[in-house]
Design a protein around this motif. Structure first.
Motif, mmCIF file in Angstrom:
data_model
loop_
_atom_site.group_PDB
_atom_site.id
_atom_site.type_symbol
_atom_site.label_atom_id
_atom_site.label_comp_id
_atom_site.label_asym_id
_atom_site.label_seq_id
_atom_site.Cartn_x
_atom_site.Cartn_y
_atom_site.Cartn_z
ATOM 1 N N ILE A 37 -31.994 52.318 -36.678
ATOM 2 C CA ILE A 37 -31.607 52.768 -35.338
ATOM 3 C C ILE A 37 -30.762 51.684 -34.689
ATOM 4 O O ILE A 37 -31.180 50.520 -34.624
ATOM 5 C CB ILE A 37 -32.829 53.091 -34.474
ATOM 6 C CG1 ILE A 37 -33.679 54.175 -35.138
ATOM 7 C CG2 ILE A 37 -32.405 53.544 -33.080
ATOM 8 C CD1 ILE A 37 -34.945 54.526 -34.389
ATOM 9 N N ALA A 38 -29.570 52.047 -34.238
ATOM 10 C CA ALA A 38 -28.631 51.085 -33.665
ATOM 11 C C ALA A 38 -29.299 50.247 -32.581
ATOM 12 O O ALA A 38 -29.930 50.782 -31.666
ATOM 13 C CB ALA A 38 -27.414 51.814 -33.095
ATOM 14 N N ASN A 39 -29.175 48.929 -32.700
ATOM 15 C CA ASN A 39 -29.678 47.928 -31.750
ATOM 16 C C ASN A 39 -31.196 47.765 -31.751
ATOM 17 O O ASN A 39 -31.728 46.934 -31.006
ATOM 18 C CB ASN A 39 -29.196 48.221 -30.320
ATOM 19 C CG ASN A 39 -27.691 48.051 -30.179
ATOM 20 O OD1 ASN A 39 -27.104 47.156 -30.782
ATOM 21 N ND2 ASN A 39 -27.068 48.915 -29.397
ATOM 22 N N ALA A 40 -31.909 48.538 -32.554
ATOM 23 C CA ALA A 40 -33.362 48.384 -32.664
ATOM 24 C C ALA A 40 -33.692 47.461 -33.829
ATOM 25 O O ALA A 40 -32.833 47.115 -34.640
ATOM 26 C CB ALA A 40 -34.027 49.744 -32.863
ATOM 27 N N ILE A 105 -27.193 46.466 -36.445
ATOM 28 C CA ILE A 105 -25.869 46.340 -35.833
ATOM 29 C C ILE A 105 -25.136 47.685 -35.903
ATOM 30 O O ILE A 105 -24.922 48.219 -36.995
ATOM 31 C CB ILE A 105 -25.042 45.260 -36.541
ATOM 32 C CG1 ILE A 105 -25.795 43.918 -36.545
ATOM 33 C CG2 ILE A 105 -23.679 45.102 -35.870
ATOM 34 C CD1 ILE A 105 -25.145 42.858 -37.405
ATOM 35 N N PRO A 106 -24.734 48.242 -34.754
ATOM 36 C CA PRO A 106 -23.984 49.502 -34.773
ATOM 37 C C PRO A 106 -22.680 49.357 -35.558
ATOM 38 O O PRO A 106 -22.024 48.313 -35.525
ATOM 39 C CB PRO A 106 -23.706 49.761 -33.288
ATOM 40 C CG PRO A 106 -24.737 48.969 -32.553
ATOM 41 C CD PRO A 106 -24.988 47.757 -33.389
ATOM 42 N N GLY A 107 -22.330 50.411 -36.275
ATOM 43 C CA GLY A 107 -21.077 50.436 -37.000
ATOM 44 C C GLY A 107 -21.093 49.743 -38.349
ATOM 45 O O GLY A 107 -20.105 49.803 -39.082
ATOM 46 N N PRO A 130 -24.278 54.677 -36.864
ATOM 47 C CA PRO A 130 -23.337 55.146 -35.845
ATOM 48 C C PRO A 130 -23.173 54.119 -34.724
ATOM 49 O O PRO A 130 -24.061 53.303 -34.478
ATOM 50 C CB PRO A 130 -24.002 56.431 -35.316
ATOM 51 C CG PRO A 130 -24.942 56.852 -36.398
ATOM 52 C CD PRO A 130 -25.429 55.587 -37.028
ATOM 53 N N GLU A 131 -22.025 54.172 -34.054
ATOM 54 C CA GLU A 131 -21.828 53.326 -32.883
ATOM 55 C C GLU A 131 -22.832 53.725 -31.799
ATOM 56 O O GLU A 131 -23.143 54.901 -31.617
ATOM 57 C CB GLU A 131 -20.403 53.467 -32.349
ATOM 58 C CG GLU A 131 -19.337 52.851 -33.256
ATOM 59 C CD GLU A 131 -19.418 51.336 -33.312
ATOM 60 O OE1 GLU A 131 -20.077 50.738 -32.428
ATOM 61 O OE2 GLU A 131 -18.826 50.744 -34.230
ATOM 62 N N ALA A 132 -23.327 52.718 -31.075
ATOM 63 C CA ALA A 132 -24.312 52.985 -30.023
ATOM 64 C C ALA A 132 -23.653 53.710 -28.848
ATOM 65 O O ALA A 132 -22.449 53.624 -28.631
ATOM 66 C CB ALA A 132 -24.934 51.677 -29.544
ATOM 67 N N SER A 156 -21.972 58.454 -23.176
ATOM 68 C CA SER A 156 -20.817 57.564 -23.278
ATOM 69 C C SER A 156 -20.127 57.770 -24.626
ATOM 70 O O SER A 156 -20.702 58.322 -25.565
ATOM 71 C CB SER A 156 -21.243 56.108 -23.111
ATOM 72 O OG SER A 156 -22.098 55.708 -24.173
ATOM 73 N N ALA A 157 -18.876 57.302 -24.711
ATOM 74 C CA ALA A 157 -18.094 57.490 -25.937
ATOM 75 C C ALA A 157 -18.761 56.795 -27.116
ATOM 76 O O ALA A 157 -19.331 55.712 -26.989
ATOM 77 C CB ALA A 157 -16.673 56.952 -25.730
ATOM 78 N N SER A 158 -18.711 57.437 -28.273
ATOM 79 C CA SER A 158 -19.276 56.885 -29.492
ATOM 80 C C SER A 158 -18.377 57.313 -30.647
ATOM 81 O O SER A 158 -17.450 58.117 -30.466
ATOM 82 C CB SER A 158 -20.707 57.380 -29.710
ATOM 83 O OG SER A 158 -21.251 56.858 -30.904
ATOM 84 N N SER A 159 -18.637 56.791 -31.843
ATOM 85 C CA SER A 159 -17.809 57.169 -32.988
ATOM 86 C C SER A 159 -18.585 56.983 -34.281
ATOM 87 O O SER A 159 -19.580 56.258 -34.337
ATOM 88 C CB SER A 159 -16.524 56.338 -33.036
ATOM 89 O OG SER A 159 -16.824 54.963 -33.246
ATOM 90 N N TYR A 160 -18.096 57.657 -35.320
ATOM 91 C CA TYR A 160 -18.638 57.495 -36.668
ATOM 92 C C TYR A 160 -17.450 57.554 -37.622
ATOM 93 O O TYR A 160 -16.524 58.347 -37.409
ATOM 94 C CB TYR A 160 -19.649 58.597 -37.001
ATOM 95 C CG TYR A 160 -20.424 58.312 -38.256
ATOM 96 C CD1 TYR A 160 -21.495 57.425 -38.242
ATOM 97 C CD2 TYR A 160 -20.073 58.893 -39.481
ATOM 98 C CE1 TYR A 160 -22.205 57.126 -39.393
ATOM 99 C CE2 TYR A 160 -20.774 58.596 -40.634
ATOM 100 C CZ TYR A 160 -21.837 57.716 -40.582
ATOM 101 O OH TYR A 160 -22.531 57.409 -41.729
#
Length: 301
Positions: A37-40, A105-107, A130-132, A156-160
């Motif tokens: 999980i992003a940032n966890a 780390i996201p991405g 995925p990006e957070a 908010s904007a995100s991307s994959y």
């Protein structure tokens, strides 16, 4: 407010009858389940084996407890060189936890590597996080069920990499009692042959896969989402969890939904569940997540 106790998937993996072998040819497979999980912090890794279709599945009985488990951060760009790695230790039957903390780390892309001492067996899988994103702006603290005011929030904007974002939304009831069921789910429960199991399932109600192409996008790249009332199973306090998922989780969910009847294909044409794991089955997946809490009021009160 953020919650990383996402209950995205709860599954007992079995070998599908659509697989190209009969029960007489049963072969045991290792089963993996872990979600970055992003940032966890790095997640636990669950490891067990399958059991024959006519046997009762109990995770602790099927647990594998003697494996060497490692999660590796791969370098960015071409190639698959290891930048950092974290060893895991046995904790409880079938559960392995990291020796050291690390925030995902996201991405970035991570690799799961499992070995079994004294054998040549190995399980590997990679997952790109995925990006957070965040749920931004104001969200209603409370709202009347099926009122003209729609429950909505902005992401908010995100991307994959190389595709649009794919989401799964969950409504998690904090008061999942039968007397709090909204009308549609109360009727389902009244017709159920397994009311206790269904009540537990409704408590974490998933939207299934939703592509962002159906969202309303704002000039800053954020997206406004109207949460459908059919997704709310209980009155009272609910956590609304938004998740954007990686290819591994996406492939598993969409192929599992086909297996469970979400398709017009005949049984002989249904593909097997997609696991994206070498040397076993299961899910080594990744997601980004954020959560809001909303109180769903009964109409007329």
């Amino acid at each position: 407010m953020k919650y990383y106790t996402l209950l995205l998937l709860s599954f007992a993996l079995v070998l599908s009858s659509c697989d190209p072998y009969t029960q007489d040819d049963y072969e045991e497979y290792y089963v993996v389940e872990s979600y970055l999980i992003a940032n966890a912090l790095l997640p636990e890794v669950r490891l067990s084996t399958t059991v024959p279709a006519d046997a009762f599945y109990d995770f602790e009985e099927a647990a594998t407890n003697d494996a060497g488990v490692e999660i590796q951060l791969l370098e960015s760009g071409p190639g698959s060189n290891i930048e950092l790695s974290w060893s895991y230790r046995y904790d409880t039957p079938g559960i392995y936890v990291p020796e050291l903390d690390h925030n995902v780390i996201p991405g970035r892309t991570y690799k799961l590597d499992i070995i079994f001492p004294g054998t040549s067996e190995r399980i590997t899988s990679t997952a790109t996080v995925p990006e957070a994103f965040e749920i931004i702006g104001e969200v209603q603290d409370s709202i009347v069920y099926q009122s003209t005011e729609q429950l909505e929030f902005t992401l908010s904007a995100s991307s994959y990499p190389n595709r649009q974002n794919i989401y799964v939304f969950n409504a998690i009831s904090l008061q999942p009692f039968s007397e709090n069921l909204t009308p549609f789910y109360a009727e389902l429960l009244s017709d159920s042959d397994e009311p206790e199991e269904d009540l537990e399932e409704f408590a974490n109600n998933s939207s299934g896969i939703i592509n962002e192409s159906g969202f309303e996008f704002n000039p800053d790249g954020s997206a406004t989402v109207q949460y459908p009332w059919i997704g709310v199973a209980f009155y009272g306090d609910n956590l609304i969890v938004a998740n954007t998922i990686d290819d591994n989780v996406y492939d598993f969910i969409r192929s599992q939904e086909t297996q469970l009847g979400g398709s017009t294909l005949s049984p002989g044409e249904i593909q097997n569940v997609i696991y994206n794991i070498e040397g076993g089955i299961g899910v080594f997946g990744a997601l980004a997540s954020d959560t809001v809490q909303v109180y769903i009021k009964r109409p007329g009160l």
